[in-house]
Write an enzyme that holds these catalytic residues in place. Sequence first.
Site, PDB file in Angstrom:
ATOM      1  N   GLY A 195     -21.909  16.163 -20.476  1.00 23.92           N
ATOM      2  CA  GLY A 195     -22.964  15.485 -20.906  1.00 23.92           C
ATOM      3  C   GLY A 195     -24.214  15.863 -20.791  1.00 23.92           C
ATOM      4  O   GLY A 195     -24.431  17.203 -20.882  1.00 23.92           O
ATOM      5  N   CYS A 230     -21.221  20.244 -29.425  1.00 23.76           N
ATOM      6  CA  CYS A 230     -22.351  21.366 -28.875  1.00 23.76           C
ATOM      7  C   CYS A 230     -22.120  22.426 -29.297  1.00 23.76           C
ATOM      8  O   CYS A 230     -22.823  23.362 -29.193  1.00 23.76           O
ATOM      9  CB  CYS A 230     -22.024  21.217 -27.307  1.00 23.76           C
ATOM     10  SG  CYS A 230     -20.328  21.443 -26.840  1.00 23.76           S
TER      11      CYS A 230
END
Length: 452
Positions: free
Chosen positions: A188, A240
Amino acid sequence: MATIAEIFEKAHVAQAEYEKNADQAKVDAAVKAIGKVVYDRAEELAKMAVEESGMGVYEDKVAKCKGKSKCIWNSMKGKKSYGIIDENKETGIIKVAKPKGVVGAITPVTNPVVTPMCNAMFALKGKNAIVIAPHPRTSNLNKYVVDLFRAELKKLGLPEDLVQTIEHPTLDMTQEVMKTADVVVATGGGGMVKSAYSSGKPALGVGPGNVQVIVDRGVDYDEAASMIIAGRKFDNGIICSGEQSIIAPKDDFDKVIAAFEKNGAYYIDDPATVEKFAKTIFPDGVINKDVVGQSVQKIASLAGVDVPEGTKVVVLKARGIGKADLLCKEKMCPFMIAIPYDTFDEAMNIAYENLCYEGKGHTCAIHSNDMEHVRMVGEFMPVSRIVVNQPSSTTAGGALTNGFSPTTTLGCGSWGNNSISENLNYTHLINVSQIGLYDKDKKIPTDEEIWA
């Protein structure tokens, strides 16, 4: 509603029973079932993920559910994960794998299905239990997914409490999960990962991505552009490991941009328009939550800019490198920047400066036919992964076409303040005892031989 202490008490009871009674075949059946239920329900879960999170692309989430589940299971299938896992007759070392206990897993709003699946598969492979603390925005979907996992465990005669979740998560509850678990996996934002490392428990976290893409001279620009765009637009750019900056040879820069335009990119070099997008994506220097995982068209509308219909990604001309341009940071949407270079050393330095601004330790990509250049990037760049001639966003986390360990948690090493510089897998969630045998026949070198 159960307290965190009660949830963990049930997890420890379930884990103890699982550790004592489940053989390797039953362990692997549980791991396979977790992955297979996501694979089989990919369309349903993808639809729910888009609806509840409000970000991403349905078709890409279907592909992610199917792709990650089969890749992760394929990578673990047939591998022994408890008891004696290795005997080295030369060194006399016997390795014995044992569980870590109860894993506390923090999962992000950007990946509410596949991250819990991946962490549960890794935890169960190591004979652990897992407690998931989801992002509040996708807690309903997370509960639905975990209930599917629990139902699969029940079918196998295993304790359902091997997998549990926080139904109505708060920041305080998530902090308590991290402090109570035997080991923490944090996927996260930076703040949450930092909290995991400050929890007093062993933690495995991630760092921010900002994938720099070097396009080498001599490659097929059209082919490279097609792969880079496919990576950048996947799930509206929330991965990501998604491509961020196109670093292309100055003498062929127009050809590279033309290849991108041919494959669905919209290139903008007008300074005023670039500034509009910079202010929209990074108001006050911080990424705008309203652009994360959103389409090109929505972000263009927010910026007050018209883009051609059918645009897959927007490529903006960079105004500098590193801290000289906010757009050199990670952009979690289908936007990229383009930067020209003269020499290959300059290309690497551009990538380095951008990574030092944000994303150090994560991933770099290169499209090249020159293995010497590929090795140079590997030796020079402060990243844990170098993706070669592939779409980075869909392969850096492991694929059937490369050797990266399939995962949803990509460690960034000490560069990114992480404890691992590789892709997380089940081996990070086991303890290993080493048995050292005495070798009476081993030739002992003299001091003179040792210091020679």
